[in-house]
Every structure is written in C-alpha cells, then in structure tokens.
Design an enzyme around this catalytic site. Sequence first.
Site, PDB file in Angstrom:
ATOM      1  N   HIS A 244       0.865  -1.186   0.000  1.00 35.15           N
ATOM      2  CA  HIS A 244       0.000   0.000   0.000  1.00 35.15           C
ATOM      3  C   HIS A 244       0.897   1.230   0.000  1.00 35.15           C
ATOM      4  O   HIS A 244       1.771   1.362   0.879  1.00 35.15           O
ATOM      5  CB  HIS A 244      -0.875   0.035   1.248  1.00 35.15           C
ATOM      6  CG  HIS A 244      -1.805  -1.135   1.387  1.00 35.15           C
ATOM      7  ND1 HIS A 244      -3.070  -1.132   0.856  1.00 35.15           N
ATOM      8  CD2 HIS A 244      -1.648  -2.352   1.985  1.00 35.15           C
ATOM      9  CE1 HIS A 244      -3.669  -2.282   1.143  1.00 35.15           C
ATOM     10  NE2 HIS A 244      -2.827  -3.041   1.821  1.00 35.15           N
TER      11      HIS A 244
ATOM     12  N   HIS B 230      -2.143  10.038   5.914  1.00 34.76           N
ATOM     13  CA  HIS B 230      -2.944  10.734   4.896  1.00 34.76           C
ATOM     14  C   HIS B 230      -2.938  12.247   5.102  1.00 34.76           C
ATOM     15  O   HIS B 230      -2.964  13.009   4.136  1.00 34.76           O
ATOM     16  CB  HIS B 230      -4.387  10.216   4.894  1.00 34.76           C
ATOM     17  CG  HIS B 230      -4.513   8.854   4.277  1.00 34.76           C
ATOM     18  ND1 HIS B 230      -5.594   8.044   4.464  1.00 34.76           N
ATOM     19  CD2 HIS B 230      -3.673   8.162   3.469  1.00 34.76           C
ATOM     20  CE1 HIS B 230      -5.432   6.915   3.789  1.00 34.76           C
ATOM     21  NE2 HIS B 230      -4.267   6.964   3.188  1.00 34.76           N
TER      22      HIS B 230
ATOM     23  N   THR C  15      -5.347   3.946  -2.626  1.00 33.20           N
ATOM     24  CA  THR C  15      -6.738   4.397  -2.704  1.00 33.20           C
ATOM     25  C   THR C  15      -6.770   5.837  -3.191  1.00 33.20           C
ATOM     26  O   THR C  15      -6.262   6.724  -2.496  1.00 33.20           O
ATOM     27  CB  THR C  15      -7.381   4.364  -1.285  1.00 33.20           C
ATOM     28  OG1 THR C  15      -6.867   3.251  -0.559  1.00 33.20           O
ATOM     29  CG2 THR C  15      -8.886   4.336  -1.364  1.00 33.20           C
TER      30      THR C  15
ATOM     31  N   HIS D  26      -8.480  -8.252  -0.068  1.00 34.18           N
ATOM     32  CA  HIS D  26      -8.218  -8.595   1.335  1.00 34.18           C
ATOM     33  C   HIS D  26      -9.385  -9.477   1.779  1.00 34.18           C
ATOM     34  O   HIS D  26     -10.545  -9.116   1.591  1.00 34.18           O
ATOM     35  CB  HIS D  26      -8.180  -7.341   2.199  1.00 34.18           C
ATOM     36  CG  HIS D  26      -6.916  -6.561   2.064  1.00 34.18           C
ATOM     37  ND1 HIS D  26      -6.514  -6.001   0.891  1.00 34.18           N
ATOM     38  CD2 HIS D  26      -5.957  -6.247   2.978  1.00 34.18           C
ATOM     39  CE1 HIS D  26      -5.360  -5.376   1.081  1.00 34.18           C
ATOM     40  NE2 HIS D  26      -4.997  -5.508   2.335  1.00 34.18           N
TER      41      HIS D  26
ATOM     42  N   GLU E  77      -9.282 -11.471   7.031  1.00 33.81           N
ATOM     43  CA  GLU E  77      -8.069 -10.877   7.581  1.00 33.81           C
ATOM     44  C   GLU E  77      -8.104 -10.828   9.106  1.00 33.81           C
ATOM     45  O   GLU E  77      -7.063 -10.819   9.765  1.00 33.81           O
ATOM     46  CB  GLU E  77      -7.981  -9.450   7.004  1.00 33.81           C
ATOM     47  CG  GLU E  77      -6.751  -8.704   7.346  1.00 33.81           C
ATOM     48  CD  GLU E  77      -6.787  -7.300   6.749  1.00 33.81           C
ATOM     49  OE1 GLU E  77      -7.768  -6.946   6.063  1.00 33.81           O
ATOM     50  OE2 GLU E  77      -5.823  -6.559   6.998  1.00 33.81           O
TER      51      GLU E  77
ATOM     52  N   ASP F  11       3.223  -5.469   2.755  1.00 38.27           N
ATOM     53  CA  ASP F  11       1.992  -4.775   3.147  1.00 38.27           C
ATOM     54  C   ASP F  11       2.235  -3.262   3.288  1.00 38.27           C
ATOM     55  O   ASP F  11       1.795  -2.484   2.445  1.00 38.27           O
ATOM     56  CB  ASP F  11       1.439  -5.345   4.466  1.00 38.27           C
ATOM     57  CG  ASP F  11      -0.043  -5.124   4.630  1.00 38.27           C
ATOM     58  OD1 ASP F  11      -0.673  -4.617   3.689  1.00 38.27           O
ATOM     59  OD2 ASP F  11      -0.593  -5.479   5.686  1.00 38.27           O
TER      60      ASP F  11
HETATM   61  P1  5GP Z   1      -3.174   4.048   0.572  1.00 38.08           P
HETATM   62  O1  5GP Z   1      -4.309   3.307  -0.072  1.00 38.08           O
HETATM   63  O2  5GP Z   1      -3.643   5.340   1.179  1.00 38.08           O
HETATM   64  O3  5GP Z   1      -1.991   4.230  -0.305  1.00 38.08           O
HETATM   65  O4  5GP Z   1      -2.619   3.112   1.747  1.00 38.08           O
HETATM   66  C1  5GP Z   1      -3.193   3.061   3.038  1.00 38.08           C
HETATM   67  C2  5GP Z   1      -4.534   2.353   2.989  1.00 38.08           C
HETATM   68  O5  5GP Z   1      -4.341   0.978   2.618  1.00 38.08           O
HETATM   69  C3  5GP Z   1      -5.238   2.261   4.355  1.00 38.08           C
HETATM   70  O6  5GP Z   1      -5.995   3.404   4.622  1.00 38.08           O
HETATM   71  C4  5GP Z   1      -6.095   1.013   4.198  1.00 38.08           C
HETATM   72  O7  5GP Z   1      -7.286   1.318   3.495  1.00 38.08           O
HETATM   73  C5  5GP Z   1      -5.246   0.129   3.316  1.00 38.08           C
HETATM   74  N1  5GP Z   1      -4.438  -0.817   4.109  1.00 38.08           N
HETATM   75  C6  5GP Z   1      -3.133  -0.740   4.405  1.00 38.08           C
HETATM   76  N2  5GP Z   1      -2.737  -1.816   5.120  1.00 38.08           N
HETATM   77  C7  5GP Z   1      -3.825  -2.582   5.275  1.00 38.08           C
HETATM   78  C8  5GP Z   1      -4.054  -3.841   5.913  1.00 38.08           C
HETATM   79  O8  5GP Z   1      -3.176  -4.486   6.518  1.00 38.08           O
HETATM   80  N3  5GP Z   1      -5.326  -4.324   5.837  1.00 38.08           N
HETATM   81  C9  5GP Z   1      -6.330  -3.674   5.175  1.00 38.08           C
HETATM   82  N4  5GP Z   1      -7.532  -4.249   5.161  1.00 38.08           N
HETATM   83  N5  5GP Z   1      -6.139  -2.505   4.571  1.00 38.08           N
HETATM   84  C10 5GP Z   1      -4.902  -1.955   4.625  1.00 38.08           C
END
Ligand code: 5GP
Length: 352
Positions: free
Chosen positions: A20, A68, A101, A202, A205, A291
Amino acid sequence: MDTKADIFYRELPKVELHAHLNGSVSFKTMEKLISRKPHLNIEHSMTAIRSGQQRTLEECFQVFKVVHQLVNTEEDILMVAKDVINEFAEDGVKYLELRSTPREETKTGLTKRRYIETVLEAIRQCQNEGVDIDVRFLVAVDRRNGSDVAMETVKLAEEFMLSTDGLVVGLDLSGDPTVGHGRDLLPALHRAKSSGLKLALHLSEKLFQVPSQLEESELLLSLPPDRIGHGTFLHPNMGGAQRLVDQVVKHNIPLELCLTSNIKGQTVSCYSKHHFQYWYQLGHPSVICTDDKGVFCTDLSQEYQLAASTFGLSHEDVWKLSVQAVDCTFAPDHVKHRLKRRWEDFKPHVLR
Ligand code: 5GP
C-alpha cells in the site's frame, strides 16, 4: 528498518505484490513530509510501529489516517511514490505492484483522477530515470466508503487500464475489515472483473462476527478473485472452514502473505503461528509481501529472511518462492517470461 537482512536475501531478485503506497512511506520520506507540514505536529512515533511494538488492527487504521494528513497534495504523492519505488528497487525488488486508494482533498484541490495520474507519473519518471524495477498499479477500493464509491473507483480504474498501456492492471479491496460487508461491493467487483481488471482482495483478515465473516469470504471467493490478501482466517485451524480452503485450492488463487504486518497488527500471535506454514505445506502459491513497509518498519528482504528462519527454508526453497511469485503477478505473459529470464541470469550469482 529494525534490522538489515543478510546479503543473500538482499541480492535475491524479488517480486512485491502487496504494498500500500501510504503504508510504505519510509522514515526518510516521512521526515521530508513532516518538515513540509510542521503545523500538524506529527511525530515519527505516530506513523511507524517499531520492533517489539504492536497495535491492534484498528489502531493501524488510525496510523494511516495520520499519514494521509501528511500526504495530501500532488507534490506529496509524486515524492512519496518515487521514494517508495526507489526504495523497493534498492531492496532488490525487480517487479512491484503498488496499490493505493485514490483520495480527493478539498483543502488542496486534489482529485481522485489527479491522484491516480500522479502515481502513474511517478512510475513513468522512475522508468525514464532508469530505476531497475518494473512497476504496475492497482487502484484500491476502501471498503469503508461503501458501494457507490466502490463503483466510481472501478470506473476510474477501467479508464486508466485502457489508457495506460498496461500500467494499471487491477483492483485492490482493502480498508478496515470490520466495516461494511463485502456483499454490498459485489456489483462493483463483478464489473471490474468483467472489464478485465485483475482482483486482489483482502479476505478473512481478522476474526470477528464469525458467521457473517464466513459468509463474506464465501461470497468474495465465488467471484473468484485473482489473488487474496492475507487470508489469515480462511483455514479451519484458524476459525475458517475447509470449504473455503477447497475453493482457494480449486481456483489456485495465490495468497499474498505479510508476516510482520500480521504480528504487529496482532491478527497472528507470533511468527511461528503464521498461516504461511499452512499454505506452504499444501504447496499452494504463497507470495511473501510487506503490506506497509513504512508503518511496520520492514522491507521485503527482511520478510523473506523471517519466513526462512521461522519455517526452516533453505536458500533453494527461498529461491523457488521468489520465482513462483513471478507467476502470481498480474503482468502479461511476455513480461513474466522476461522476468523469468532475468531470474535465470541472477541465479548463479545469488545461489552460489
Ligand atoms: P493508501 O491506499 O492510502 O496508499 O494506503 C493506506 C490504505 O491501505 C489504508 O488506509 C487502508 O485502506 C489500506 N491498508 C493498508 N494496510 C492494510 C491492511 O493491513 N489491511 C487492510 N484491510 N487494509 C490496509
């Protein structure tokens, strides 16, 4: 990073499939972001979980909210994405599927479209600068935002898949697993699948509200997805069900497994109890991933070394895991063949 992996793991050519973007921001990049926004009074302790520390998964989601706040302009996203790509390359990652996201920020005028365009711009700039890594992008759906936003995100992802010549390859479903129900997202996920986007979801989890979780896992598996993120509670020893395992095996759906993330996020009690063991013993495609390398203070070399030391894997076993990861990418066949040839070139040097 807490410790540095041995040279074998650093030299091993690696594939990273579950990263992510905003969870992957390093200490160094965080310093730059914090100095850009001193008025937010954010400290490193709020954005990283160090060695020996743990947080509940809910607390991890609070950490992402802090990150964020620091990453809310096009300029921030460009810097963060370029730094993250460069850091994966320095760690010996040759192929990366980054996910993020798309967010809009009214304060800074950032739109979801510009968010995606900026990440893609970072990928192209790294390519043009000769960084030795092939990077693709998965557009992420945060389940917290519900079905309408999911559909809107899928439409954006489709558009970019068609216009970016293979850079956007799929869709990720992530976000707090205790919020919302996968059933509401099925129309968006079906649409994504039929348009040709690969699905990395996912799934199972966290253990909570067992009946509805099993139902959700079953529904999502019926798509079926192209890869599963975590899948911690799929198998019966962990509160899942044999029928879920059977589905995963029947469709040969690879799992993206993130050891340190699961320990620090407290969904798995210790490394030796990680479900990597279960799937690896079945001979099922299992891909070691980070992750959120920034939040969990790790890197991919370290994750491979941890898996090897915990489960008694030889260098040869680790090499096979790394080669197998190439088959689990969402890249087209000619890219997989190219990567496999690169792995062959590396082999005599790395497995000496
Ligand atoms: P971004 O999408 O803002 O680049 O990365 C952070 C986002 O990734 C978090 O707000 C969350 O939605 C998702 N995320 C990051 N790590 C995890 C995880 O271990 N599990 C889940 N379900 N979502 C994660």
